[in-house]
Write a protein that holds these residues in place. Structure first.
Motif, short mmCIF file in Angstrom:
data_model
loop_
_atom_site.label_atom_id
_atom_site.label_comp_id
_atom_site.label_asym_id
_atom_site.label_seq_id
_atom_site.Cartn_x
_atom_site.Cartn_y
_atom_site.Cartn_z
N UNK A 42 -0.06 10.87 12.98
CA UNK A 42 1.42 10.89 12.53
C UNK A 42 1.69 11.37 11.42
N UNK A 43 0.77 11.80 10.27
CA UNK A 43 1.09 12.25 9.03
C UNK A 43 1.61 13.42 9.14
N UNK A 44 1.35 14.44 9.96
CA UNK A 44 1.61 15.79 10.16
C UNK A 44 3.38 15.77 10.41
N UNK A 45 3.77 14.86 11.35
CA UNK A 45 5.03 14.90 12.04
C UNK A 45 5.79 14.38 10.76
N UNK A 46 5.26 13.21 10.22
CA UNK A 46 6.15 12.34 9.01
C UNK A 46 6.35 13.33 7.84
N UNK A 47 5.21 14.36 7.56
CA UNK A 47 5.50 15.08 6.48
C UNK A 47 6.56 16.20 6.64
N UNK A 48 6.45 16.66 8.11
CA UNK A 48 7.48 17.85 8.28
C UNK A 48 8.91 16.97 8.55
N UNK A 96 0.79 -1.13 -0.14
CA UNK A 96 -0.08 0.00 0.00
C UNK A 96 0.87 1.32 0.02
N UNK A 97 2.05 1.27 0.67
CA UNK A 97 2.67 2.21 0.60
C UNK A 97 3.49 2.69 -0.70
N UNK A 98 3.78 1.54 -1.35
CA UNK A 98 4.47 1.68 -2.65
C UNK A 98 3.27 2.07 -3.83
N UNK A 99 2.27 1.76 -3.75
CA UNK A 99 1.29 2.13 -4.79
C UNK A 99 0.54 3.51 -4.52
N UNK A 100 0.96 4.13 -3.22
CA UNK A 100 0.43 5.17 -2.93
C UNK A 100 1.72 6.38 -2.97
N UNK A 101 2.64 5.86 -3.42
CA UNK A 101 3.86 6.62 -3.39
C UNK A 101 4.43 7.12 -2.25
N UNK A 102 4.42 6.36 -1.11
CA UNK A 102 4.79 6.49 0.20
C UNK A 102 3.71 7.38 1.06
N UNK A 103 2.48 7.63 0.61
CA UNK A 103 1.72 8.61 1.25
C UNK A 103 0.88 7.67 2.47
N UNK A 104 0.86 6.35 2.28
CA UNK A 104 0.37 5.43 3.27
C UNK A 104 1.41 5.22 4.37
#
Length: 101
Positions: free
Chosen positions: A64-70, A24-32
């Protein structure tokens, strides 16, 4: 304080988890990735016992998304220098979301 730690997870269970979260991470280009990481932490804590008490992980991908993006942005613009600080932030997020069942 000394305690008894036990891990009850199986290799097959972890392999399956890595397979579907990686896919799922691969097909969403890492967004998952934040959701995959959260699922992996949930599995690890659900299979970890301290003095016979099971751990539980309450973190979510969206929290976790915001921390990961930062982390990704700061690591990129600092040519990787931010990575150790970002890793410590990840670990703080993990421990803040882990408790006894």
């Amino acid at each position: 304080m000394q305690g008894s730690f036990e891990f009850r997870g199986s290799g097959l269970g972890y392999f399956w988890l890595l397979l579907w979260t990686g896919f799922l991470s691969a097909i969403t280009f890492g967004l998952y990735f934040p959701w995959a990481y959260s699922a992996q932490q949930r599995w690890i804590t659900a299979n970890t016992y301290v003095n016979g008490r099971c751990l539980v992980f309450n973190g979510t991908g969206i929290s976790f998304f915001g921390q990961w993006l930062l982390f990704m942005i700061l690591t990129f613009i600092t040519f990787g220098l931010y990575a150790p600080w970002g890793y410590c932030q990840f670990k703080r997020w993990e421990t803040n979301n882990t408790e006894f069942e």
